[in-house]
Design a protein around this motif. Structure first.
Motif, PDB file in Angstrom:
ATOM      1  N   ASN A 155      -6.580  93.898  83.827  1.00 29.04           N
ATOM      2  CA  ASN A 155      -7.366  92.802  84.375  1.00 29.04           C
ATOM      3  C   ASN A 155      -8.746  93.319  84.772  1.00 29.04           C
ATOM      4  O   ASN A 155      -9.010  94.526  84.733  1.00 29.04           O
ATOM      5  CB  ASN A 155      -6.648  92.170  85.574  1.00 29.04           C
ATOM      6  CG  ASN A 155      -6.275  93.195  86.629  1.00 29.04           C
ATOM      7  OD1 ASN A 155      -7.132  93.893  87.168  1.00 29.04           O
ATOM      8  ND2 ASN A 155      -4.977  93.302  86.929  1.00 29.04           N
ATOM      9  N   VAL A 156      -9.621  92.402  85.169  1.00 25.69           N
ATOM     10  CA  VAL A 156     -11.006  92.781  85.444  1.00 25.69           C
ATOM     11  C   VAL A 156     -11.107  93.735  86.631  1.00 25.69           C
ATOM     12  O   VAL A 156     -11.991  94.608  86.657  1.00 25.69           O
ATOM     13  CB  VAL A 156     -11.887  91.535  85.695  1.00 25.69           C
ATOM     14  CG1 VAL A 156     -12.019  90.718  84.423  1.00 25.69           C
ATOM     15  CG2 VAL A 156     -11.343  90.680  86.831  1.00 25.69           C
ATOM     16  N   LEU A 157     -10.232  93.585  87.616  1.00 22.63           N
ATOM     17  CA  LEU A 157     -10.292  94.457  88.780  1.00 22.63           C
ATOM     18  C   LEU A 157      -9.931  95.893  88.405  1.00 22.63           C
ATOM     19  O   LEU A 157     -10.570  96.847  88.871  1.00 22.63           O
ATOM     20  CB  LEU A 157      -9.365  93.945  89.884  1.00 22.63           C
ATOM     21  CG  LEU A 157      -9.502  94.630  91.249  1.00 22.63           C
ATOM     22  CD1 LEU A 157     -10.927  94.509  91.774  1.00 22.63           C
ATOM     23  CD2 LEU A 157      -8.507  94.032  92.245  1.00 22.63           C
ATOM     24  N   GLU A 158      -8.914  96.062  87.553  1.00 20.09           N
ATOM     25  CA  GLU A 158      -8.550  97.398  87.105  1.00 20.09           C
ATOM     26  C   GLU A 158      -9.694  98.042  86.329  1.00 20.09           C
ATOM     27  O   GLU A 158      -9.995  99.226  86.512  1.00 20.09           O
ATOM     28  CB  GLU A 158      -7.292  97.336  86.233  1.00 20.09           C
ATOM     29  CG  GLU A 158      -6.009  97.095  87.005  1.00 20.09           C
ATOM     30  CD  GLU A 158      -4.778  97.188  86.110  1.00 20.09           C
ATOM     31  OE1 GLU A 158      -4.926  97.586  84.934  1.00 20.09           O
ATOM     32  OE2 GLU A 158      -3.674  96.864  86.583  1.00 20.09           O
ATOM     33  N   VAL A 159     -10.323  97.264  85.462  1.00 20.95           N
ATOM     34  CA  VAL A 159     -11.441  97.793  84.680  1.00 20.95           C
ATOM     35  C   VAL A 159     -12.610  98.145  85.598  1.00 20.95           C
ATOM     36  O   VAL A 159     -13.258  99.183  85.436  1.00 20.95           O
ATOM     37  CB  VAL A 159     -11.879  96.784  83.602  1.00 20.95           C
ATOM     38  CG1 VAL A 159     -13.179  97.232  82.922  1.00 20.95           C
ATOM     39  CG2 VAL A 159     -10.780  96.615  82.554  1.00 20.95           C
ATOM     40  N   GLU A 160     -12.885  97.290  86.575  1.00 27.50           N
ATOM     41  CA  GLU A 160     -13.963  97.562  87.522  1.00 27.50           C
ATOM     42  C   GLU A 160     -13.740  98.880  88.252  1.00 27.50           C
ATOM     43  O   GLU A 160     -14.637  99.734  88.334  1.00 27.50           O
ATOM     44  CB  GLU A 160     -14.064  96.427  88.547  1.00 27.50           C
ATOM     45  CG  GLU A 160     -15.107  96.688  89.633  1.00 27.50           C
ATOM     46  CD  GLU A 160     -15.047  95.685  90.764  1.00 27.50           C
ATOM     47  OE1 GLU A 160     -15.402  96.062  91.912  1.00 27.50           O
ATOM     48  OE2 GLU A 160     -14.641  94.534  90.524  1.00 27.50           O
ATOM     49  N   HIS A 161     -12.551  99.062  88.808  1.00 29.09           N
ATOM     50  CA  HIS A 161     -12.253 100.279  89.562  1.00 29.09           C
ATOM     51  C   HIS A 161     -12.328 101.517  88.666  1.00 29.09           C
ATOM     52  O   HIS A 161     -12.827 102.567  89.096  1.00 29.09           O
ATOM     53  CB  HIS A 161     -10.868 100.176  90.193  1.00 29.09           C
ATOM     54  CG  HIS A 161     -10.810  99.203  91.330  1.00 29.09           C
ATOM     55  ND1 HIS A 161      -9.634  98.717  91.839  1.00 29.09           N
ATOM     56  CD2 HIS A 161     -11.796  98.634  92.069  1.00 29.09           C
ATOM     57  CE1 HIS A 161      -9.885  97.887  92.835  1.00 29.09           C
ATOM     58  NE2 HIS A 161     -11.196  97.815  92.982  1.00 29.09           N
ATOM     59  N   ARG A 162     -11.872 101.372  87.446  1.00 26.90           N
ATOM     60  CA  ARG A 162     -11.918 102.501  86.519  1.00 26.90           C
ATOM     61  C   ARG A 162     -13.361 102.855  86.167  1.00 26.90           C
ATOM     62  O   ARG A 162     -13.729 104.036  86.128  1.00 26.90           O
ATOM     63  CB  ARG A 162     -11.126 102.153  85.253  1.00 26.90           C
ATOM     64  CG  ARG A 162     -11.103 103.256  84.201  1.00 26.90           C
ATOM     65  CD  ARG A 162     -10.405 104.493  84.716  1.00 26.90           C
ATOM     66  NE  ARG A 162     -10.355 105.538  83.685  1.00 26.90           N
ATOM     67  CZ  ARG A 162     -10.068 106.805  83.921  1.00 26.90           C
ATOM     68  NH1 ARG A 162      -9.794 107.193  85.156  1.00 26.90           N
ATOM     69  NH2 ARG A 162     -10.043 107.683  82.950  1.00 26.90           N
ATOM     70  N   LEU A 163     -14.191 101.864  85.919  1.00 25.11           N
ATOM     71  CA  LEU A 163     -15.593 102.116  85.578  1.00 25.11           C
ATOM     72  C   LEU A 163     -16.324 102.825  86.716  1.00 25.11           C
ATOM     73  O   LEU A 163     -17.053 103.789  86.496  1.00 25.11           O
ATOM     74  CB  LEU A 163     -16.301 100.800  85.242  1.00 25.11           C
ATOM     75  CG  LEU A 163     -15.954 100.168  83.892  1.00 25.11           C
ATOM     76  CD1 LEU A 163     -16.536  98.770  83.786  1.00 25.11           C
ATOM     77  CD2 LEU A 163     -16.443 101.037  82.741  1.00 25.11           C
ATOM     78  N   VAL A 164     -16.137 102.321  87.923  1.00 26.68           N
ATOM     79  CA  VAL A 164     -16.802 102.940  89.078  1.00 26.68           C
ATOM     80  C   VAL A 164     -16.356 104.392  89.241  1.00 26.68           C
ATOM     81  O   VAL A 164     -17.135 105.259  89.656  1.00 26.68           O
ATOM     82  CB  VAL A 164     -16.501 102.125  90.358  1.00 26.68           C
ATOM     83  CG1 VAL A 164     -17.010 102.855  91.584  1.00 26.68           C
ATOM     84  CG2 VAL A 164     -17.130 100.742  90.262  1.00 26.68           C
ATOM     85  N   LYS A 165     -15.125 104.662  88.877  1.00 28.82           N
ATOM     86  CA  LYS A 165     -14.579 106.010  89.026  1.00 28.82           C
ATOM     87  C   LYS A 165     -15.114 106.979  87.970  1.00 28.82           C
ATOM     88  O   LYS A 165     -15.407 108.142  88.275  1.00 28.82           O
ATOM     89  CB  LYS A 165     -13.052 105.965  88.951  1.00 28.82           C
ATOM     90  CG  LYS A 165     -12.368 107.311  89.119  1.00 28.82           C
ATOM     91  CD  LYS A 165     -10.855 107.164  89.070  1.00 28.82           C
ATOM     92  CE  LYS A 165     -10.167 108.521  89.213  1.00 28.82           C
ATOM     93  NZ  LYS A 165      -8.675 108.392  89.160  1.00 28.82           N
TER      94      LYS A 165
END
Length: 228
Positions: A155-165
């Protein structure tokens, strides 16, 4: 993607677009907030056509609030979901006037408390208006993250957290714009333009060769000053 691939990925996007910007027209944080709110399930082009007429008339919370819901609808009726968007913008203006002295807050909690403002909209405003290292994941970035292997998530939240990381600090501030523009104009949904993609050699999408990507050469992948 490996750390080396990610470094190359963003170096290439930076070289392609040294000064990336949102394609929404705005001149202050409030205009950006309104424009992003209106852009949900709508194109930036359609939003700009509406706000180019709206903002010269009303570009402050008080001015737009004075228009009222029906008055605002007259300016944004060409945008999808304009009825609910007009109601949300007017409600948000009321809160900005009463609780924030007409100033757009620069923190997530207060932004997401505004009607019509979700996490993605808050991230755009925090990043673009206030220079905070946030990542707003829309359908383009969600697709690109999963397709390339840059940031895989359900989902978008998982992708967001991964990108920031995984995104190196030197790229994080502009990375949202690089990714959305690349997803919008190159890594498109149905027929991605892999034949002209500047990062196809570090992309992990197995189908990219079917769309014209050259097979990567290990000797061509170099990164300066990267401690591996």
């Amino acid at each position: 993607m490996t750390r080396k691939q990610i470094q190359i990925f963003f170096e290439r996007l930076r070289e392609q677009r040294p000064h990336p910007e949102t394609e929404l027209n705005y001149s202050n944080p409030f205009e950006l907030l309104v424009a992003v709110t209106l852009s949900a399930q709508a194109t930036d082009v359609s939003v700009n056509k509406a706000t180019d007429k709206l903002f010269p008339v009303a570009n402050t919370p008080q001015a737009i609030y004075n228009l009222g819901v029906e008055g605002l609808k007259g300016y944004i009726k060409t945008i999808g979901l304009y009825n609910s968007k007009a109601e949300n913008v007017i409600k948000a203006c009321k809160i900005l006037i009463e609780k924030h002295n007409g100033v757009v807050p620069n923190n997530r909690a207060d932004l997401e408390a505004l009607p019509g403002v979700g996490r993605k909209t808050a991230n755009v405003v925090l990043n673009t208006a206030f220079g905070q290292p946030t990542m707003a994941v829309d359908t383009h970035i969600f697709r690109l993250g999963n397709r390339t292997g840059l940031a895989v998530g359900k989902n978008v939240l998982e992708v967001e957290h991964r990108l920031v990381k995984v995104i190196p600090k030197e790229f994080i501030l502009d990375s949202h714009h690089w990714l959305i523009l690349h997803g919008r104009y190159c890594c498109i949904a149905r027929k991605p333009k892999c034949h002209e993609c500047v990062v196809s050699d570090v992309c992990n999408w197995p189908d990219r060769f079917e769309f014209g990507a050259d097979r990567p050469s290990p000797k061509a992948i170099t990164v300066k000053n990267l401690d591996l």
